[in-house]
Write a protein that holds these residues in place. Structure first.
Motif, short mmCIF file in Angstrom:
data_model
loop_
_atom_site.label_atom_id
_atom_site.label_comp_id
_atom_site.label_asym_id
_atom_site.label_seq_id
_atom_site.Cartn_x
_atom_site.Cartn_y
_atom_site.Cartn_z
N LEU A 32 0.83 -1.21 0.00
CA LEU A 32 0.00 0.00 0.00
C LEU A 32 0.86 1.26 0.00
O LEU A 32 0.55 2.23 -0.69
N ASP A 33 1.97 1.25 0.76
CA ASP A 33 2.87 2.40 0.74
C ASP A 33 3.40 2.65 -0.67
O ASP A 33 3.47 3.79 -1.13
N LEU A 34 3.80 1.57 -1.35
CA LEU A 34 4.31 1.71 -2.72
C LEU A 34 3.23 2.26 -3.65
O LEU A 34 3.49 3.13 -4.49
N LEU A 35 2.01 1.77 -3.51
CA LEU A 35 0.91 2.23 -4.35
C LEU A 35 0.59 3.70 -4.09
O LEU A 35 0.38 4.49 -5.02
N LEU A 36 0.55 4.08 -2.81
CA LEU A 36 0.24 5.47 -2.45
C LEU A 36 1.37 6.40 -2.89
O LEU A 36 1.13 7.52 -3.35
N GLY A 37 2.62 5.95 -2.74
CA GLY A 37 3.75 6.77 -3.17
C GLY A 37 3.73 7.01 -4.66
O GLY A 37 3.97 8.14 -5.13
N ASP A 38 3.46 5.97 -5.43
CA ASP A 38 3.38 6.12 -6.89
C ASP A 38 2.23 7.05 -7.28
O ASP A 38 2.36 7.89 -8.19
N ALA A 39 1.09 6.91 -6.61
CA ALA A 39 -0.07 7.76 -6.91
C ALA A 39 0.23 9.22 -6.58
O ALA A 39 -0.14 10.13 -7.33
N ALA A 40 0.94 9.44 -5.48
CA ALA A 40 1.29 10.82 -5.09
C ALA A 40 2.20 11.46 -6.13
O ALA A 40 2.00 12.61 -6.53
N ALA A 41 3.21 10.71 -6.57
CA ALA A 41 4.14 11.25 -7.57
C ALA A 41 3.44 11.50 -8.89
O ALA A 41 3.72 12.49 -9.58
N ARG A 42 2.50 10.63 -9.24
CA ARG A 42 1.80 10.73 -10.52
C ARG A 42 0.77 11.87 -10.51
O ARG A 42 0.66 12.61 -11.48
N GLU A 43 0.03 12.00 -9.44
CA GLU A 43 -1.10 12.93 -9.42
C GLU A 43 -0.75 14.32 -8.89
O GLU A 43 -1.41 15.30 -9.26
N VAL A 44 0.25 14.40 -8.02
CA VAL A 44 0.63 15.70 -7.46
C VAL A 44 2.01 16.13 -7.93
O VAL A 44 2.21 17.27 -8.32
N GLY A 45 2.95 15.20 -7.92
CA GLY A 45 4.30 15.49 -8.39
C GLY A 45 5.22 15.92 -7.25
O GLY A 45 4.81 16.59 -6.31
N ASP A 46 6.50 15.53 -7.37
CA ASP A 46 7.46 15.83 -6.32
C ASP A 46 7.67 17.32 -6.11
O ASP A 46 7.91 17.77 -4.98
N ALA A 47 7.60 18.11 -7.18
CA ALA A 47 7.82 19.55 -7.03
C ALA A 47 6.80 20.17 -6.08
O ALA A 47 7.12 21.08 -5.30
N THR A 48 5.56 19.69 -6.12
CA THR A 48 4.52 20.19 -5.23
C THR A 48 4.59 19.52 -3.87
O THR A 48 4.45 20.18 -2.83
N LEU A 49 4.81 18.22 -3.86
CA LEU A 49 4.86 17.48 -2.59
C LEU A 49 5.98 17.99 -1.70
O LEU A 49 5.83 18.06 -0.47
N PHE A 50 7.12 18.34 -2.28
CA PHE A 50 8.28 18.77 -1.51
C PHE A 50 8.61 20.23 -1.80
O PHE A 50 9.77 20.60 -1.96
N ALA A 51 7.57 21.05 -1.83
CA ALA A 51 7.77 22.47 -2.12
C ALA A 51 8.58 23.18 -1.04
O ALA A 51 9.13 24.25 -1.27
N SER A 52 8.67 22.57 0.15
CA SER A 52 9.40 23.19 1.26
C SER A 52 10.88 22.84 1.23
O SER A 52 11.59 23.09 2.22
N ARG A 53 11.38 22.26 0.13
CA ARG A 53 12.77 21.81 0.11
C ARG A 53 13.75 22.97 0.30
O ARG A 53 14.90 22.74 0.66
N ARG A 54 13.32 24.22 0.07
CA ARG A 54 14.19 25.36 0.33
C ARG A 54 14.53 25.46 1.81
O ARG A 54 15.60 25.93 2.19
#
Length: 395
Positions: free
Chosen positions: A21-43
Protein backbone atom coordinates in the motif's frame (compact mmCIF):
# COMPACT_ATOMS: atom_id res chain seq x y z
CA UNK A 1 12.20 -7.52 12.67
CA UNK A 2 11.93 -3.74 12.62
CA UNK A 3 8.16 -3.71 12.32
CA UNK A 4 7.69 -6.11 15.21
CA UNK A 5 9.60 -3.80 17.54
CA UNK A 6 6.55 -1.54 17.38
CA UNK A 7 3.86 -4.11 16.58
CA UNK A 8 4.87 -7.48 18.08
CA UNK A 9 1.74 -9.25 16.78
CA UNK A 10 2.21 -8.12 13.15
CA UNK A 11 2.26 -11.02 10.69
CA UNK A 12 4.39 -11.19 7.56
CA UNK A 13 1.34 -11.06 5.23
CA UNK A 14 0.03 -7.97 7.07
CA UNK A 15 3.40 -6.26 6.79
CA UNK A 16 3.55 -7.18 3.11
CA UNK A 17 0.17 -5.58 2.52
CA UNK A 18 1.28 -2.44 4.37
CA UNK A 19 4.39 -2.15 2.20
CA UNK A 20 2.41 -2.77 -0.98
CA UNK A 21 0.00 0.00 0.00
CA UNK A 22 2.87 2.40 0.74
CA UNK A 23 4.31 1.71 -2.72
CA UNK A 24 0.91 2.23 -4.35
CA UNK A 25 0.24 5.47 -2.45
CA UNK A 26 3.75 6.77 -3.17
CA UNK A 27 3.38 6.12 -6.89
CA UNK A 28 -0.07 7.76 -6.91
CA UNK A 29 1.29 10.82 -5.09
CA UNK A 30 4.14 11.25 -7.57
CA UNK A 31 1.80 10.73 -10.52
CA UNK A 32 -1.10 12.93 -9.42
CA UNK A 33 0.63 15.70 -7.46
CA UNK A 34 4.30 15.49 -8.39
CA UNK A 35 7.46 15.83 -6.32
CA UNK A 36 7.82 19.55 -7.03
CA UNK A 37 4.52 20.19 -5.23
CA UNK A 38 4.86 17.48 -2.59
CA UNK A 39 8.28 18.77 -1.51
CA UNK A 40 7.77 22.47 -2.12
CA UNK A 41 9.40 23.19 1.26
CA UNK A 42 12.77 21.81 0.11
CA UNK A 43 14.19 25.36 0.33
CA UNK A 44 13.82 25.05 4.11
CA UNK A 45 13.80 21.28 4.69
CA UNK A 46 16.25 18.62 3.53
CA UNK A 47 16.13 17.82 -0.17
CA UNK A 48 13.87 14.74 -0.59
CA UNK A 49 16.56 12.71 -2.36
CA UNK A 50 19.03 13.37 0.47
CA UNK A 51 16.41 12.64 3.12
CA UNK A 52 15.37 9.40 1.41
CA UNK A 53 18.96 8.18 1.20
CA UNK A 54 19.61 8.87 4.87
CA UNK A 55 16.35 7.22 5.92
CA UNK A 56 17.26 4.21 3.78
CA UNK A 57 20.70 3.86 5.34
CA UNK A 58 19.38 4.46 8.88
CA UNK A 59 16.73 1.77 8.42
CA UNK A 60 19.15 -0.86 7.11
CA UNK A 61 21.79 -0.08 9.74
CA UNK A 62 19.33 -1.26 12.40
CA UNK A 63 19.59 -4.81 11.02
CA UNK A 64 23.40 -5.19 11.40
CA UNK A 65 24.42 -2.44 13.89
CA UNK A 66 27.26 -4.32 15.61
CA UNK A 67 28.79 -5.64 12.39
CA UNK A 68 28.71 -2.23 10.74
CA UNK A 69 30.19 -0.51 13.82
CA UNK A 70 33.04 -3.05 14.01
CA UNK A 71 33.79 -2.66 10.31
CA UNK A 72 33.71 1.14 10.56
CA UNK A 73 35.99 1.22 13.60
CA UNK A 74 38.44 -1.19 12.02
CA UNK A 75 38.58 0.64 8.69
CA UNK A 76 40.07 3.87 10.12
CA UNK A 77 39.33 5.69 6.92
CA UNK A 78 39.71 9.31 7.90
CA UNK A 79 43.07 10.96 7.32
CA UNK A 80 44.13 14.24 8.98
CA UNK A 81 43.73 17.34 6.85
CA UNK A 82 44.35 21.00 7.61
CA UNK A 83 41.57 23.23 6.31
CA UNK A 84 42.77 26.49 4.77
CA UNK A 85 41.30 28.99 7.26
CA UNK A 86 41.69 31.94 4.89
CA UNK A 87 39.94 30.10 2.06
CA UNK A 88 37.17 29.03 4.46
CA UNK A 89 36.56 32.63 5.55
CA UNK A 90 36.75 33.95 2.01
CA UNK A 91 34.19 31.37 0.82
CA UNK A 92 31.41 33.02 2.86
CA UNK A 93 32.50 36.64 2.61
CA UNK A 94 29.80 37.80 0.18
CA UNK A 95 28.56 40.65 2.38
CA UNK A 96 25.01 39.25 2.69
CA UNK A 97 25.25 38.03 6.27
CA UNK A 98 23.91 34.75 7.62
CA UNK A 99 20.15 35.38 7.52
CA UNK A 100 17.50 33.56 5.50
CA UNK A 101 17.91 34.19 1.76
CA UNK A 102 15.53 34.12 -1.14
CA UNK A 103 18.11 32.10 -3.09
CA UNK A 104 20.14 29.61 -1.04
CA UNK A 105 22.22 28.38 -3.98
CA UNK A 106 25.95 29.01 -4.09
CA UNK A 107 27.03 31.40 -6.82
CA UNK A 108 29.60 30.39 -9.46
CA UNK A 109 32.53 31.69 -7.43
CA UNK A 110 31.39 29.92 -4.29
CA UNK A 111 30.72 26.63 -6.10
CA UNK A 112 34.22 26.65 -7.53
CA UNK A 113 35.79 27.53 -4.19
CA UNK A 114 33.63 25.00 -2.32
CA UNK A 115 34.74 22.16 -4.59
CA UNK A 116 38.38 23.00 -3.88
CA UNK A 117 38.00 23.42 -0.12
CA UNK A 118 38.65 19.95 1.29
CA UNK A 119 37.24 19.14 4.72
CA UNK A 120 38.30 15.50 4.99
CA UNK A 121 40.45 12.95 3.16
CA UNK A 122 39.98 9.21 3.39
CA UNK A 123 41.59 5.91 2.48
CA UNK A 124 40.15 3.54 -0.11
CA UNK A 125 37.29 1.34 1.08
CA UNK A 126 34.86 -1.11 -0.46
CA UNK A 127 34.92 -0.52 -4.16
CA UNK A 128 35.84 3.15 -3.83
CA UNK A 129 39.32 4.66 -4.22
CA UNK A 130 40.94 7.02 -1.74
CA UNK A 131 39.48 10.49 -2.00
CA UNK A 132 38.26 13.65 -0.31
CA UNK A 133 35.06 15.33 0.83
CA UNK A 134 34.72 19.02 0.11
CA UNK A 135 32.26 21.75 1.09
CA UNK A 136 30.59 21.21 -2.29
CA UNK A 137 29.79 17.62 -1.27
CA UNK A 138 28.05 18.52 1.99
CA UNK A 139 26.20 21.65 0.84
CA UNK A 140 23.32 19.87 -1.00
CA UNK A 141 22.71 17.67 2.07
CA UNK A 142 21.82 20.56 4.40
CA UNK A 143 18.51 22.02 5.45
CA UNK A 144 18.14 25.76 6.01
CA UNK A 145 19.68 25.59 9.50
CA UNK A 146 22.68 23.68 8.24
CA UNK A 147 23.26 26.08 5.35
CA UNK A 148 23.03 29.00 7.74
CA UNK A 149 25.62 27.46 10.07
CA UNK A 150 27.97 26.97 7.13
CA UNK A 151 27.51 30.57 6.01
CA UNK A 152 28.22 31.67 9.58
CA UNK A 153 31.61 30.00 9.27
CA UNK A 154 30.99 27.08 11.67
CA UNK A 155 33.98 24.98 10.61
CA UNK A 156 33.47 22.33 13.32
CA UNK A 157 29.93 21.78 12.02
CA UNK A 158 31.24 21.46 8.45
CA UNK A 159 33.83 18.88 9.53
CA UNK A 160 31.17 16.90 11.41
CA UNK A 161 28.97 16.88 8.32
CA UNK A 162 31.88 15.63 6.22
CA UNK A 163 32.49 12.85 8.76
CA UNK A 164 28.83 11.88 8.65
CA UNK A 165 28.89 11.75 4.85
CA UNK A 166 31.99 9.54 4.90
CA UNK A 167 30.30 7.10 7.28
CA UNK A 168 27.17 7.05 5.10
CA UNK A 169 29.27 6.22 2.04
CA UNK A 170 31.04 3.50 4.00
CA UNK A 171 27.73 2.01 5.20
CA UNK A 172 26.38 1.96 1.65
CA UNK A 173 29.46 0.12 0.41
CA UNK A 174 29.25 -2.31 3.33
CA UNK A 175 25.61 -3.05 2.55
CA UNK A 176 26.39 -3.76 -1.09
CA UNK A 177 29.43 -5.95 -0.36
CA UNK A 178 28.96 -7.59 3.05
CA UNK A 179 25.27 -7.63 4.02
CA UNK A 180 24.48 -10.68 1.91
CA UNK A 181 21.53 -8.86 0.36
CA UNK A 182 21.19 -8.50 -3.40
CA UNK A 183 21.06 -5.14 -5.15
CA UNK A 184 17.36 -5.76 -5.83
CA UNK A 185 16.65 -6.37 -2.14
CA UNK A 186 18.53 -3.25 -1.03
CA UNK A 187 16.80 -1.22 -3.73
CA UNK A 188 13.40 -2.52 -2.62
CA UNK A 189 13.93 -1.00 0.84
CA UNK A 190 14.99 2.28 -0.78
CA UNK A 191 11.84 2.24 -2.92
CA UNK A 192 9.68 1.67 0.16
CA UNK A 193 11.34 4.56 2.01
CA UNK A 194 10.92 6.87 -0.99
CA UNK A 195 7.27 5.84 -1.41
CA UNK A 196 6.64 6.43 2.28
CA UNK A 197 8.19 9.89 2.10
CA UNK A 198 5.91 10.72 -0.82
CA UNK A 199 2.88 9.31 0.99
CA UNK A 200 3.59 11.40 4.10
CA UNK A 201 4.14 14.50 1.96
CA UNK A 202 0.81 13.80 0.22
CA UNK A 203 -0.86 13.50 3.61
CA UNK A 204 0.51 16.91 4.63
CA UNK A 205 -0.38 18.50 1.28
CA UNK A 206 -3.98 17.36 1.61
CA UNK A 207 -4.24 18.57 5.21
CA UNK A 208 -4.62 15.12 6.78
CA UNK A 209 -1.76 15.60 9.24
CA UNK A 210 -4.00 17.50 11.65
CA UNK A 211 -2.08 20.79 11.47
CA UNK A 212 -4.79 23.50 11.15
CA UNK A 213 -2.19 26.11 10.18
CA UNK A 214 -0.33 24.07 7.58
CA UNK A 215 -0.50 24.92 3.90
CA UNK A 216 -3.04 22.36 2.62
CA UNK A 217 -4.65 23.28 -0.73
CA UNK A 218 -6.96 20.25 -0.78
CA UNK A 219 -8.35 20.95 2.67
CA UNK A 220 -8.72 24.67 1.92
CA UNK A 221 -10.71 23.94 -1.24
CA UNK A 222 -12.98 21.50 0.58
CA UNK A 223 -13.54 23.93 3.46
CA UNK A 224 -14.51 26.68 1.04
CA UNK A 225 -17.09 24.38 -0.59
CA UNK A 226 -18.91 23.43 2.63
CA UNK A 227 -22.62 24.34 2.41
CA UNK A 228 -24.68 26.24 4.98
CA UNK A 229 -26.87 23.21 5.71
CA UNK A 230 -23.75 21.13 6.42
CA UNK A 231 -22.54 23.77 8.89
CA UNK A 232 -25.92 23.75 10.63
CA UNK A 233 -26.03 19.97 10.87
CA UNK A 234 -22.49 19.82 12.24
CA UNK A 235 -23.25 22.56 14.78
CA UNK A 236 -26.28 20.73 16.13
CA UNK A 237 -24.44 17.40 16.29
CA UNK A 238 -21.35 18.86 18.01
CA UNK A 239 -22.77 21.66 20.14
CA UNK A 240 -20.29 20.89 22.94
CA UNK A 241 -17.44 21.99 20.65
CA UNK A 242 -18.79 25.53 20.49
CA UNK A 243 -19.08 26.43 24.17
CA UNK A 244 -17.98 29.86 25.30
CA UNK A 245 -17.60 31.73 28.57
CA UNK A 246 -20.37 34.28 29.03
CA UNK A 247 -19.95 35.48 32.62
CA UNK A 248 -17.64 35.08 35.60
CA UNK A 249 -17.81 36.41 39.16
CA UNK A 250 -14.79 36.14 41.37
CA UNK A 251 -12.21 37.65 43.70
CA UNK A 252 -8.63 38.72 43.36
CA UNK A 253 -5.89 39.69 45.78
CA UNK A 254 -2.84 41.75 44.79
CA UNK A 255 0.29 41.53 46.94
CA UNK A 256 3.86 42.84 46.91
CA UNK A 257 5.33 39.36 47.52
CA UNK A 258 4.47 35.67 47.29
CA UNK A 259 3.11 35.58 50.86
CA UNK A 260 -0.30 36.52 49.48
CA UNK A 261 -3.39 35.66 51.54
CA UNK A 262 -4.08 32.48 53.45
CA UNK A 263 -5.57 29.13 52.54
CA UNK A 264 -7.57 28.14 49.47
CA UNK A 265 -10.52 30.52 49.99
CA UNK A 266 -10.05 34.28 49.58
CA UNK A 267 -13.51 35.25 50.80
CA UNK A 268 -13.42 37.57 53.82
CA UNK A 269 -9.65 38.14 53.70
CA UNK A 270 -8.13 41.61 53.94
CA UNK A 271 -7.41 43.37 50.69
CA UNK A 272 -9.54 41.06 48.55
CA UNK A 273 -11.57 42.76 45.79
CA UNK A 274 -14.39 41.52 43.62
CA UNK A 275 -13.84 40.97 39.93
CA UNK A 276 -16.73 40.39 37.51
CA UNK A 277 -17.09 40.13 33.75
CA UNK A 278 -19.97 39.72 31.31
CA UNK A 279 -19.84 38.87 27.62
CA UNK A 280 -19.51 42.12 25.70
CA UNK A 281 -17.77 44.04 28.50
CA UNK A 282 -14.79 46.11 27.33
CA UNK A 283 -11.31 44.99 28.23
CA UNK A 284 -9.96 46.74 31.38
CA UNK A 285 -7.90 49.80 30.49
CA UNK A 286 -5.13 48.97 32.95
CA UNK A 287 -2.89 46.23 31.54
CA UNK A 288 -2.41 44.49 34.91
CA UNK A 289 -6.17 44.43 35.51
CA UNK A 290 -6.71 42.92 32.07
CA UNK A 291 -4.11 40.24 32.88
CA UNK A 292 -5.85 39.47 36.20
CA UNK A 293 -9.18 39.09 34.39
CA UNK A 294 -7.63 36.69 31.88
CA UNK A 295 -6.28 34.69 34.80
CA UNK A 296 -9.68 34.57 36.50
CA UNK A 297 -11.44 33.50 33.30
CA UNK A 298 -9.01 30.60 32.89
CA UNK A 299 -9.12 29.46 36.51
CA UNK A 300 -11.60 26.70 37.51
CA UNK A 301 -14.44 27.49 39.92
CA UNK A 302 -13.84 26.81 43.61
CA UNK A 303 -10.34 26.78 45.07
CA UNK A 304 -8.29 29.98 44.83
CA UNK A 305 -5.14 30.04 42.76
CA UNK A 306 -1.67 30.10 44.33
CA UNK A 307 0.23 33.37 44.22
CA UNK A 308 1.22 34.05 40.59
CA UNK A 309 3.91 36.57 39.72
CA UNK A 310 2.84 39.59 37.69
CA UNK A 311 4.12 39.71 34.10
CA UNK A 312 6.27 42.75 34.92
CA UNK A 313 7.78 40.96 37.93
CA UNK A 314 6.66 43.65 40.40
CA UNK A 315 4.05 41.90 42.47
CA UNK A 316 1.86 38.82 42.89
CA UNK A 317 -1.77 37.95 42.27
CA UNK A 318 -4.29 35.38 43.48
CA UNK A 319 -7.70 34.82 41.92
CA UNK A 320 -10.75 32.76 42.83
CA UNK A 321 -13.67 32.07 40.52
CA UNK A 322 -16.92 31.97 42.52
CA UNK A 323 -19.45 31.52 39.70
CA UNK A 324 -19.18 30.94 35.97
CA UNK A 325 -21.80 30.92 33.22
CA UNK A 326 -21.16 29.18 29.92
CA UNK A 327 -23.17 29.22 26.70
CA UNK A 328 -22.65 28.52 23.01
CA UNK A 329 -21.39 30.55 20.09
CA UNK A 330 -24.35 31.35 17.80
CA UNK A 331 -24.68 29.40 14.58
CA UNK A 332 -24.05 32.46 12.40
CA UNK A 333 -20.84 33.45 14.23
CA UNK A 334 -17.55 33.42 12.40
CA UNK A 335 -16.16 31.07 15.06
CA UNK A 336 -18.78 28.43 14.28
CA UNK A 337 -18.54 28.88 10.52
CA UNK A 338 -14.75 28.61 10.46
CA UNK A 339 -14.41 25.68 12.85
CA UNK A 340 -17.29 23.76 11.27
CA UNK A 341 -15.88 24.24 7.76
CA UNK A 342 -12.48 22.95 8.87
CA UNK A 343 -13.93 19.96 10.74
CA UNK A 344 -16.26 18.97 7.89
CA UNK A 345 -13.44 19.29 5.37
CA UNK A 346 -11.28 17.07 7.60
CA UNK A 347 -14.03 14.43 7.80
CA UNK A 348 -14.41 14.44 4.01
CA UNK A 349 -10.64 14.17 3.51
CA UNK A 350 -10.42 11.23 5.90
CA UNK A 351 -13.31 9.44 4.19
CA UNK A 352 -11.70 10.01 0.79
CA UNK A 353 -8.32 8.77 2.11
CA UNK A 354 -9.91 5.55 3.34
CA UNK A 355 -11.66 5.03 -0.01
CA UNK A 356 -8.44 5.67 -1.89
CA UNK A 357 -6.57 3.03 0.06
CA UNK A 358 -9.29 0.47 -0.62
CA UNK A 359 -9.42 1.36 -4.32
CA UNK A 360 -5.65 1.12 -4.80
CA UNK A 361 -5.47 -2.29 -3.15
CA UNK A 362 -8.55 -3.55 -5.00
CA UNK A 363 -7.22 -2.55 -8.41
CA UNK A 364 -3.56 -3.48 -7.86
CA UNK A 365 -4.16 -7.18 -8.54
CA UNK A 366 -1.66 -8.27 -5.89
CA UNK A 367 -0.23 -11.71 -6.62
CA UNK A 368 0.94 -13.59 -3.55
CA UNK A 369 4.07 -15.72 -3.93
CA UNK A 370 3.88 -19.51 -3.62
CA UNK A 371 3.54 -20.47 0.02
CA UNK A 372 2.18 -17.03 0.95
CA UNK A 373 -1.46 -16.18 1.46
CA UNK A 374 -3.37 -12.97 2.00
CA UNK A 375 -3.74 -11.77 5.61
CA UNK A 376 -6.48 -13.47 7.58
CA UNK A 377 -7.85 -10.16 8.86
CA UNK A 378 -9.66 -7.89 6.38
CA UNK A 379 -7.95 -4.68 5.36
CA UNK A 380 -8.76 -1.64 7.50
CA UNK A 381 -7.64 1.68 6.02
CA UNK A 382 -5.40 3.72 8.31
CA UNK A 383 -5.44 7.43 9.01
CA UNK A 384 -2.20 9.31 9.69
CA UNK A 385 -1.47 10.24 13.31
CA UNK A 386 -2.72 13.66 14.42
CA UNK A 387 -0.77 16.45 16.02
CA UNK A 388 2.74 15.54 14.90
CA UNK A 389 5.01 14.43 12.12
CA UNK A 390 5.25 10.75 11.39
CA UNK A 391 8.75 9.60 10.60
CA UNK A 392 9.37 8.13 7.18
CA UNK A 393 11.22 4.94 8.08
CA UNK A 394 10.49 1.89 5.95
CA UNK A 395 9.05 -0.01 8.91
Amino acid sequence: MLARREQPALTLPELTRHLALDLLLGDAAAREVGDATLFASRRVAFAPEADTRRQWLATLQQIWPERIDRAWTGARLEQPVSVDARAWTALWSDGQGSGLRLDEALDDRQRDAASRLVLLRHRAFGGLPAGAISVADIWPLQNVQGRRMLRMGELDFARAQAGQLLRERFVEQWLRRDSGWSEAELDFVRRVVQARQRKLAWVRWQGLSGDPHGDAPARAALAASVREDEIGAYYRAHLDRFTRLEAVDGLHLRCPDAACGEGSDLRGQAGVKTLAWRLGDPKPAVELDAWALDLLQAWPVGVASPAIRHPDGHGWERVQAIAVKRGHHPLDSETVRHEARQAIAQEKLEAAWRRRQRELLATADLQWAPGMSAPALPFEPELPPKGGEEHGHAH
